[in-house]
Design an enzyme around this catalytic site. Structure first.
Site, PDB file in Angstrom:
ATOM      1  N   LYS A  13       0.830  -1.218   0.000  1.00  0.00           N
ATOM      2  CA  LYS A  13       0.000   0.000   0.000  1.00  0.00           C
ATOM      3  C   LYS A  13       0.859   1.260   0.000  1.00  0.00           C
ATOM      4  O   LYS A  13       0.604   2.192  -0.744  1.00  0.00           O
ATOM      5  CB  LYS A  13      -0.937   0.035   1.231  1.00  0.00           C
ATOM      6  CG  LYS A  13      -1.935  -1.097   1.305  1.00  0.00           C
ATOM      7  CD  LYS A  13      -2.940  -0.890   2.438  1.00  0.00           C
ATOM      8  CE  LYS A  13      -2.325  -0.883   3.831  1.00  0.00           C
ATOM      9  NZ  LYS A  13      -1.705  -2.151   4.244  1.00  0.00           N
ATOM     10  N   ARG A  88      -9.765   0.830   8.997  1.00  0.00           N
ATOM     11  CA  ARG A  88      -9.362  -0.548   9.242  1.00  0.00           C
ATOM     12  C   ARG A  88     -10.470  -1.352   9.910  1.00  0.00           C
ATOM     13  O   ARG A  88     -10.278  -2.540  10.165  1.00  0.00           O
ATOM     14  CB  ARG A  88      -8.137  -0.550  10.158  1.00  0.00           C
ATOM     15  CG  ARG A  88      -6.825  -0.954   9.468  1.00  0.00           C
ATOM     16  CD  ARG A  88      -5.754  -0.810  10.509  1.00  0.00           C
ATOM     17  NE  ARG A  88      -4.529  -1.481  10.271  1.00  0.00           N
ATOM     18  CZ  ARG A  88      -3.436  -0.916   9.774  1.00  0.00           C
ATOM     19  NH1 ARG A  88      -3.464   0.319   9.350  1.00  0.00           N
ATOM     20  NH2 ARG A  88      -2.318  -1.600   9.704  1.00  0.00           N
ATOM     21  N   ARG A 127      11.840  -9.652   3.161  1.00  0.00           N
ATOM     22  CA  ARG A 127      12.136  -8.211   3.256  1.00  0.00           C
ATOM     23  C   ARG A 127      12.835  -7.896   4.583  1.00  0.00           C
ATOM     24  O   ARG A 127      13.813  -7.163   4.635  1.00  0.00           O
ATOM     25  CB  ARG A 127      10.840  -7.412   3.138  1.00  0.00           C
ATOM     26  CG  ARG A 127      11.058  -5.935   2.961  1.00  0.00           C
ATOM     27  CD  ARG A 127       9.765  -5.153   3.000  1.00  0.00           C
ATOM     28  NE  ARG A 127       9.210  -5.105   4.348  1.00  0.00           N
ATOM     29  CZ  ARG A 127       7.974  -4.742   4.659  1.00  0.00           C
ATOM     30  NH1 ARG A 127       7.133  -4.428   3.716  1.00  0.00           N
ATOM     31  NH2 ARG A 127       7.570  -4.699   5.903  1.00  0.00           N
ATOM     32  N   ARG A 150      -0.897  -8.903  13.186  1.00  0.00           N
ATOM     33  CA  ARG A 150      -1.378  -7.848  12.286  1.00  0.00           C
ATOM     34  C   ARG A 150      -2.215  -8.441  11.158  1.00  0.00           C
ATOM     35  O   ARG A 150      -3.225  -7.888  10.753  1.00  0.00           O
ATOM     36  CB  ARG A 150      -0.182  -7.056  11.734  1.00  0.00           C
ATOM     37  CG  ARG A 150       0.481  -6.199  12.822  1.00  0.00           C
ATOM     38  CD  ARG A 150       1.841  -5.670  12.403  1.00  0.00           C
ATOM     39  NE  ARG A 150       1.785  -4.792  11.262  1.00  0.00           N
ATOM     40  CZ  ARG A 150       2.810  -4.517  10.471  1.00  0.00           C
ATOM     41  NH1 ARG A 150       3.999  -5.081  10.711  1.00  0.00           N
ATOM     42  NH2 ARG A 150       2.691  -3.699   9.468  1.00  0.00           N
TER      43      ARG A 150
HETATM   44  P1  AMP Z   1       0.580   0.356   9.467  1.00  0.00           P
HETATM   45  O1  AMP Z   1       1.811   1.183   9.316  1.00  0.00           O
HETATM   46  O2  AMP Z   1      -0.584   0.867   8.651  1.00  0.00           O
HETATM   47  O3  AMP Z   1       0.822  -1.117   9.255  1.00  0.00           O
HETATM   48  O4  AMP Z   1       0.103   0.524  10.990  1.00  0.00           O
HETATM   49  C1  AMP Z   1       0.925   0.131  12.058  1.00  0.00           C
HETATM   50  C2  AMP Z   1       0.085  -0.073  13.308  1.00  0.00           C
HETATM   51  O5  AMP Z   1      -0.574   1.141  13.653  1.00  0.00           O
HETATM   52  C3  AMP Z   1      -1.028  -1.093  13.169  1.00  0.00           C
HETATM   53  O6  AMP Z   1      -0.571  -2.417  13.368  1.00  0.00           O
HETATM   54  C4  AMP Z   1      -1.992  -0.633  14.265  1.00  0.00           C
HETATM   55  O7  AMP Z   1      -1.524  -0.988  15.544  1.00  0.00           O
HETATM   56  C5  AMP Z   1      -1.889   0.870  14.163  1.00  0.00           C
HETATM   57  N1  AMP Z   1      -2.853   1.441  13.209  1.00  0.00           N
HETATM   58  C6  AMP Z   1      -2.573   2.101  12.052  1.00  0.00           C
HETATM   59  N2  AMP Z   1      -3.690   2.503  11.436  1.00  0.00           N
HETATM   60  C7  AMP Z   1      -4.725   2.079  12.218  1.00  0.00           C
HETATM   61  C8  AMP Z   1      -6.134   2.168  12.115  1.00  0.00           C
HETATM   62  N3  AMP Z   1      -6.723   2.776  11.073  1.00  0.00           N
HETATM   63  N4  AMP Z   1      -6.872   1.629  13.126  1.00  0.00           N
HETATM   64  C9  AMP Z   1      -6.300   1.033  14.173  1.00  0.00           C
HETATM   65  N5  AMP Z   1      -4.978   0.887  14.325  1.00  0.00           N
HETATM   66  C10 AMP Z   1      -4.175   1.415  13.355  1.00  0.00           C
END
Ligand code: AMP
Length: 212
Positions: A13, A88, A127, A150
């Site tokens: 993404k 999310r 990675r 995750r």
């Molecule tokens: P990402 O960089 O998008 O993978 O986000 C890293 C972490 O941030 C995730 O594993 C969640 O703990 C938190 N996070 C990011 N975006 C959200 C969201 N929209 N809702 C809830 N938690 C989020």
């Protein structure tokens, strides 16, 4: 242009968002980046969410909705934005709908990067290994156990958004397992320069599935 990129962690993404930023001159809004910045600088939100993020859970809806609500009001987001990692959960998506509605705005489309979970796990592990070999700093939540959490959070809480946006006629799916340039080309095909995908948040078009 207001877009959402949907897909599990490691689906690419962020990479595709950056390309769209260059193409349309819109901003990338990554809730993950915003939350990591909050953790780094030790804000109240950062202190509240650090532990949840470290174990790969989702932070509470009201926290991320609050952050996004403020961010999309900033001047650089006026021309459009691409949401990466938000919404999310279905309540987050509903909150986004309400937020945009109060501003008289709509979404132009939701692009799902569809990936095979096993292949994804292997992709992420390699990675991580490459980054380690180069001596780069890894994200705290890039360990295999946390990645499993995750992915589970994605499957259980985020994947229902696919039906949510399909029902609104906004969903477009591309094969996220293809090489990066092919994924970009597939997204390009879905986003002609002057025509939005769904027409409006209440777009009536049927979803299409496109492979690069
Ligand atoms: P990402 O960089 O998008 O993978 O986000 C890293 C972490 O941030 C995730 O594993 C969640 O703990 C938190 N996070 C990011 N975006 C959200 C969201 N929209 N809702 C809830 N938690 C989020």
């Amino acid at each position: 242009m207001r877009l959402i990129l949907l897909g599990p962690p490691g689906a690419g993404k962020g990479t595709q968002a950056l390309r769209l930023v260059g193409k349309y001159g819109i901003v990338q809004l990554s809730t993950g980046d915003m939350l990591r910045a909050a953790v780094r600088t030790g804000t109240p939100v950062g202190r509240q969410t650090q532990e949840i993020m470290a174990r790969g859970g989702l932070v509470p809806d009201n926290v991320v909705v609050g952050i996004v609500g403020q961010r999309i009001d900033e001047p650089d987001a006026r021309k459009g934005f691409i949401l990466d990692g938000f919404p999310r959960t279905v309540p987050q998506a509903a909150a986004l709908d309400r937020l945009l509605e109060t501003k008289g705005l709509g979404l132009d489309g939701v692009i799902e990067l569809r990936v095979d979970e096993d292949a994804l796990m292997r992709r992420i592990e390699s990675r991580v290994a490459e980054m380690k070999a180069r001596g780069e700093t890894l994200r705290e939540d890039d360990s295999p156990e946390v990645l499993h959490n995750r992915l589970r959070a994605y499957r259980e809480q985020t994947a229902p958004l696919i039906a949510y946006y399909r029902q609104k006629g906004l969903l477009r799916t591309v094969n996220g397992m293809a090489p990066i340039a092919d994924v970009t080309a597939a997204i390009d095909k879905l986003l002609p320069a002057d025509r939005p995908l769904g027409g409006s948040a209440a777009g009536k078009k049927k979803s299409e599935e496109l492979s690069p």
